[in-house]
Design an enzyme around this catalytic site. Sequence first.
Site, short mmCIF file in Angstrom:
data_model
loop_
_atom_site.label_atom_id
_atom_site.label_comp_id
_atom_site.label_asym_id
_atom_site.label_seq_id
_atom_site.Cartn_x
_atom_site.Cartn_y
_atom_site.Cartn_z
N PRO A 101 0.38 -1.44 0.06
CA PRO A 101 0.10 -0.32 0.20
C PRO A 101 1.03 1.22 0.09
O PRO A 101 1.29 1.10 1.06
CB PRO A 101 -1.23 -0.19 0.86
CG PRO A 101 -0.50 -1.20 1.80
CD PRO A 101 0.62 -1.60 1.07
N GLU A 102 0.99 1.90 -1.26
CA GLU A 102 1.51 3.92 -0.78
C GLU A 102 0.18 4.99 -0.81
O GLU A 102 -0.84 3.96 -0.17
CB GLU A 102 2.32 3.56 -2.43
CG GLU A 102 3.25 2.51 -3.07
CD GLU A 102 4.01 3.01 -3.51
OE1 GLU A 102 4.21 4.36 -3.61
OE2 GLU A 102 4.23 2.82 -4.36
N HIS A 116 -4.60 -14.43 9.06
CA HIS A 116 -3.20 -13.55 9.13
C HIS A 116 -4.51 -12.35 9.93
O HIS A 116 -4.41 -11.24 9.39
CB HIS A 116 -2.93 -13.09 7.43
CG HIS A 116 -2.54 -14.58 6.84
ND1 HIS A 116 -1.21 -14.86 7.34
CD2 HIS A 116 -2.47 -14.95 5.81
CE1 HIS A 116 -1.08 -15.36 6.68
NE2 HIS A 116 -1.48 -16.11 6.28
N ARG A 128 2.40 -10.43 6.03
CA ARG A 128 3.92 -10.96 6.06
C ARG A 128 4.10 -9.83 7.54
O ARG A 128 5.02 -9.67 7.70
CB ARG A 128 4.17 -9.81 4.79
CG ARG A 128 3.92 -10.32 3.84
CD ARG A 128 4.98 -9.73 2.51
NE ARG A 128 5.78 -9.88 2.76
CZ ARG A 128 6.94 -9.24 1.84
NH1 ARG A 128 6.61 -9.05 0.67
NH2 ARG A 128 8.60 -9.37 2.13
N ARG A 143 22.79 18.55 -3.08
CA ARG A 143 22.94 17.56 -2.92
C ARG A 143 23.41 16.73 -4.32
O ARG A 143 22.55 17.13 -5.30
CB ARG A 143 20.95 16.89 -3.48
CG ARG A 143 20.67 17.33 -1.69
CD ARG A 143 20.93 17.15 -0.28
NE ARG A 143 21.17 15.68 -0.13
CZ ARG A 143 19.89 14.58 0.44
NH1 ARG A 143 19.08 15.09 0.41
NH2 ARG A 143 19.72 13.22 0.65
#
Length: 271
Positions: free
Chosen positions: A2-3, A91, A110, A152
């Site tokens: 999931p983002e 789960h 997971r 940077r």
Amino acid sequence: MPELPEVEITRRGLAAHLTGLSIKDAVIRNGSLRWPIPKNLAKLLRGQTIRSLKRRAKYLLMDCGNGTLILHLGMSGSLRILPANTSPEKHDHFDLVLGNGTLMRLRDPRRFGAVLWHSGDVHAHPLLASLGPEPLENDFDARYLHQATRGRSVSIKQCIMDNHIVVGVGNIYANEALFRAGIKPQLAAGKLSLPRCSKLVEEIRATLAEAIQLGGSTLRDFVNTSGQPGYFQQNYWVYGRAGEPCRRCGAPIKQIKQGQRSSFYCGTCQK
Ligand SMILES: [Zn+2]
């Protein structure tokens, strides 16, 4: 995984069901997530009322009055609202039992997700305190990105995926936004001009906003028993398309590794 858009869609879907409800209990079936679930959580939560469900980066922040329940979906987590008598499956590690006969269930095969508690100002929590601005808020703008990247030599892609610079821009959306902005992912961040920073900010916002909109239309309901995680697939410009023709110019999409993550780009459209 999931983002940010999936987390925001989850937040919106759940907030409508949870806000204002009382908490009857918390059930921990397997507390070994990324960090252990606090053992005294049920004691802390019983009798509290859910005041709001907010989001910071990919953390969901449930204001419970006497503190905040911090939830993270990790690699594989999903949250659903179910009738309180729904039997847990393999789960289903955590339930929040609610006063209206439903429960909020965390499924996380997971176990990289998190269920944590913070009793003070949640934004001072060690996981949240040093985060950069939200990509969809106004403090993330061209001038900010330009300043944050001066001097940077690290690549611009790694910069926009750095949570200290801006939160919630995961690998998929970094690749997509850089394509849309015409910026090659390996460009040294410090070389990006102010106008190109402006374009990149605009495309990061647009990419995330479109994904949230798409998710909102794809994932109508968090109230179901099907066990489907709430993730959605999109038609990407470059992500996962190595060797396929660029949708803009037809040149084959290239793939490189940057900081252990795959980058996809068009050598013609991105400079
Ligand atoms: Zn191209």
